[in-house]
Design an enzyme around this catalytic site. Sequence first.
Site, PDB file in Angstrom:
ATOM      1  N   VAL A   1      -8.608 120.498  48.436  1.00 35.88           N
ATOM      2  CA  VAL A   1      -7.240 120.861  48.796  1.00 35.88           C
ATOM      3  C   VAL A   1      -6.611 119.730  49.606  1.00 35.88           C
ATOM      4  O   VAL A   1      -7.224 119.190  50.534  1.00 35.88           O
ATOM      5  CB  VAL A   1      -7.209 122.170  49.610  1.00 35.88           C
ATOM      6  CG1 VAL A   1      -5.765 122.580  49.897  1.00 35.88           C
ATOM      7  CG2 VAL A   1      -7.950 123.278  48.875  1.00 35.88           C
TER       8      VAL A   1
ATOM      9  N   SER B   1     -13.425 127.250  46.022  1.00 30.32           N
ATOM     10  CA  SER B   1     -14.337 127.458  44.907  1.00 30.32           C
ATOM     11  C   SER B   1     -13.917 126.647  43.686  1.00 30.32           C
ATOM     12  O   SER B   1     -14.718 126.403  42.791  1.00 30.32           O
ATOM     13  CB  SER B   1     -14.373 128.950  44.536  1.00 30.32           C
ATOM     14  OG  SER B   1     -13.083 129.390  44.149  1.00 30.32           O
ATOM     15  N   PHE B   2     -12.677 126.222  43.653  1.00 34.95           N
ATOM     16  CA  PHE B   2     -12.154 125.534  42.484  1.00 34.95           C
ATOM     17  C   PHE B   2     -12.099 124.017  42.669  1.00 34.95           C
ATOM     18  O   PHE B   2     -12.291 123.255  41.725  1.00 34.95           O
ATOM     19  CB  PHE B   2     -10.757 126.092  42.187  1.00 34.95           C
ATOM     20  CG  PHE B   2      -9.985 125.315  41.159  1.00 34.95           C
ATOM     21  CD1 PHE B   2     -10.420 125.258  39.847  1.00 34.95           C
ATOM     22  CD2 PHE B   2      -8.823 124.645  41.510  1.00 34.95           C
ATOM     23  CE1 PHE B   2      -9.703 124.539  38.902  1.00 34.95           C
ATOM     24  CE2 PHE B   2      -8.108 123.939  40.571  1.00 34.95           C
ATOM     25  CZ  PHE B   2      -8.547 123.885  39.260  1.00 34.95           C
TER      26      PHE B   2
ATOM     27  N   LYS C   1      -4.379 122.179  45.363  1.00 37.28           N
ATOM     28  CA  LYS C   1      -5.808 122.260  45.086  1.00 37.28           C
ATOM     29  C   LYS C   1      -6.071 121.573  43.740  1.00 37.28           C
ATOM     30  O   LYS C   1      -5.515 121.950  42.709  1.00 37.28           O
ATOM     31  CB  LYS C   1      -6.284 123.704  45.045  1.00 37.28           C
ATOM     32  CG  LYS C   1      -7.794 123.850  44.852  1.00 37.28           C
ATOM     33  CD  LYS C   1      -8.194 125.293  44.630  1.00 37.28           C
ATOM     34  CE  LYS C   1      -7.997 126.129  45.848  1.00 37.28           C
ATOM     35  NZ  LYS C   1      -8.568 127.499  45.665  1.00 37.28           N
TER      36      LYS C   1
ATOM     37  N   ASP D   1     -14.880 136.736  47.109  1.00 34.49           N
ATOM     38  CA  ASP D   1     -15.259 135.665  48.030  1.00 34.49           C
ATOM     39  C   ASP D   1     -14.491 135.796  49.345  1.00 34.49           C
ATOM     40  O   ASP D   1     -13.900 134.833  49.837  1.00 34.49           O
ATOM     41  CB  ASP D   1     -14.993 134.299  47.396  1.00 34.49           C
ATOM     42  CG  ASP D   1     -15.796 133.179  48.070  1.00 34.49           C
ATOM     43  OD1 ASP D   1     -16.764 133.498  48.800  1.00 34.49           O
ATOM     44  OD2 ASP D   1     -15.449 132.006  47.888  1.00 34.49           O
TER      45      ASP D   1
END
Length: 808
Positions: free
Chosen positions: A512, A508-509, A526, A630
């Site tokens: 990776v 979500s950020f 990440k 999530d």
Amino acid sequence: MKISLTASTTAVVFLAVLMANVEGLGSATTVAIVASSGTVCGVLADFKPQSIQCARVGQSAFPVLPNISFSSVSGGRNFFCGLRSGGLSFFCWTVNNSSSFFLPVKRVYKGSVLLTDLSVGEDQISAFERNTTGKVTWWRNDGTFPESVAGDFVSLTSGRKFSCGIGNSGGVICWGGRGAEIQRAFANISMMSIVAGDSHVCGITISGFLICRGSNSSGQLNAPSGRAFEFSGLALGVNHSCAIKQPNGTVLCWGGGAGGWRFSPGNDTMFETIVAGGDLTCGLSTANFTVLCWKADSSANPLVTVLPLPKIIPGICVLSENSCKCGVFPDSESLCSGSGVICKSCTPPLVEPPPPSSVSPSPATAPQSPDSLPSSSKISKGWLAFAIIGSVGSFAGLCTILYCIWKGIFRHKKVHNSVQPTIAGHGTTVPAAATNNTVEPSSITVNSPFTSPSGSKSRIFRRHGSRIIRRQRSGPSSFKERSQEFSFSDLAAATKNFSLELKIGAGSFGTVYKGKLPDGREVAIKRSESSSRAKKLQEKESAFQSELAFLSRLHHKHLVGFVGYCEEREERLLVYEYMKNGALYDHLHARAADAGKLNSWGIRIKVLLDASRGIDYLHSYAVPPIIHRDIKSSNILLDGDWVARVSDFGLSLMGPEVEGGHLAIKAAGTMGYMDPEYYGLQHLTTKSDVYGFGVVMLEVLTGKRAIFRDGESCDPVSVVDYAVPRIADGEIARVLDQRVPTPAPREAEALELVAYTAVHCVSLEGKDRPAMADVVMNLESALALCEASGNVSGSRSSNNSISFASLD
């Protein structure tokens, strides 16, 4: 065998033997009570299949899986069992004391021998095997019961550490640790029927008189005297007894306190059948087959509560009218949904009691203890005791009121939030929902008449209290200090300048990458995206700050290990332990025709158990709880030893401080895994994570994605819509991933438990879903079954029988 009886007596005895309304705790009927929690369950009438629903006072009814037809139910201390229509299998459900109403299910028996008279005691289960010879068989045996006893018995009933039946001669025969004691109490008495309570037994003699034997600590043996066949249906709790009076069908109860008392619940309400458990009694009203419940107390007219259950079938359905000696219950074919009829109870004429010398032992002639004999001195002592107790109670009540006033005035400070994020760099703040939660008040608590006198209420308080203490103790002590801060140049070097060949995924950020630190540690790094769209998302969700805040403070072997972070200019990076075996999603949905390393049900269940423990840590040990938001298979990572860990806290928020409340916040997450209440109503709770994990469980069972395209129509279908109806109908084998070998018997039992747990997790309403702690408990039981079959690491069991003879 020739019996010396007059013609009239023979007719009375014949009719009496055919009476059907003799039900109670530990006996087969269509209504059952779980004593420890006051949960009442019944077989639905006018409904096909004749499935089971349960309820408690002040709460809506909820269905019980599997959604198949049952003929009868019987309740014990903390579980109940249902005999499937046809008598070739039965299921049992464990009932939690919490308000979640989660019922883990276990199929205990599946065989070729017809079972009847399913009877549940405190812990043991027994039933008649109706084969050529006939016998009583036990399950969940504590060692004091035989495995089985040959013979033709009637009126099987069970209490605490004993089970009893009536032999052909009318004599009472008992088994178990307390069986000999109860059997001696009925020596030389010919019985027509018996019903067990916790430590006492009542029944109807062949002459039609009501007698009770066993413990009389609360007056539960002080049965009323009456005419022959005046009492029919019986229900016995821990310290009280109840009976249906003929011919009007009203109920009379006795016991329930020191010396005992008598009370008539429901005034003139007529009942078809009654059952009891703990200090609770419930009856099925004759008027509309609703369930009415009341507690044993000193009131002459105790409060009667209507339970929110649909119409319950008033008797056990039999295949044909030929089985009914006294006719068919009115409209029974409709009540049985066209699958049989209900036999009408035979009602012999009431007979005045003969002189005491010729009557079988009854309460009227049974020896009374000195304490039960009325006298002026005893009455005076009773009033004195009442006055003393009343004074003490008044003083205690006054102290309680003063304490509550003090607490309300002086205890007004908020509890320190042990996991409150404190990191807010470069002008970025934690989302308002995380610091100023909008919480709806929890539901109003209704005083329930279902509290067990044996102390289950105090156990509930102790359980909740101990959980709070565990949170306070293990919460802050489980958190670690802010982790290592890296330079951007160090992380760029570790990933070969973020080479595409080292890209291993996205969250979500951001993206990776696999990296290697100067000290040789392999890590996952990440990196936030630099596009304007990504920046907008970051600003909206504060993904970096949220994840950094939580990961810096949380530490658990089933959460992804956090190493450090980087904040330089516009760059935002998070560094984790490297999970060698990647995401669960990739193993479940690989293109290969085989299941890869997840090639056994034992391994799959172990992965689910690991992940559930990580989520439970977030929900149960953080104050307030942390909601991941999530949960999905791509956020469950597997290390080199195939230990599962939950990852990606970019959307995580702190839950409401009010237990049972929710956050009002716009939905975020991944389609297919999102809680319908959260998506539709913007109500976020810890049960939202439970829904997502339920979807993951269905993925593991079926091998299908959360949303996949149907092979025939090519339309998108959710795994919930695909699997839940089939599992609810008991057709679990139809949905299992065909890439995994056919489950061995113990594995099949484990998969049933996992499947039914998953179905409860994806209930539309959060209140119907289990807590993660309950999910963990069920997965532990399922894994134990797989380990018993020797198939956690892929080994096979050669036993092909499907007969399950134990309860966890």
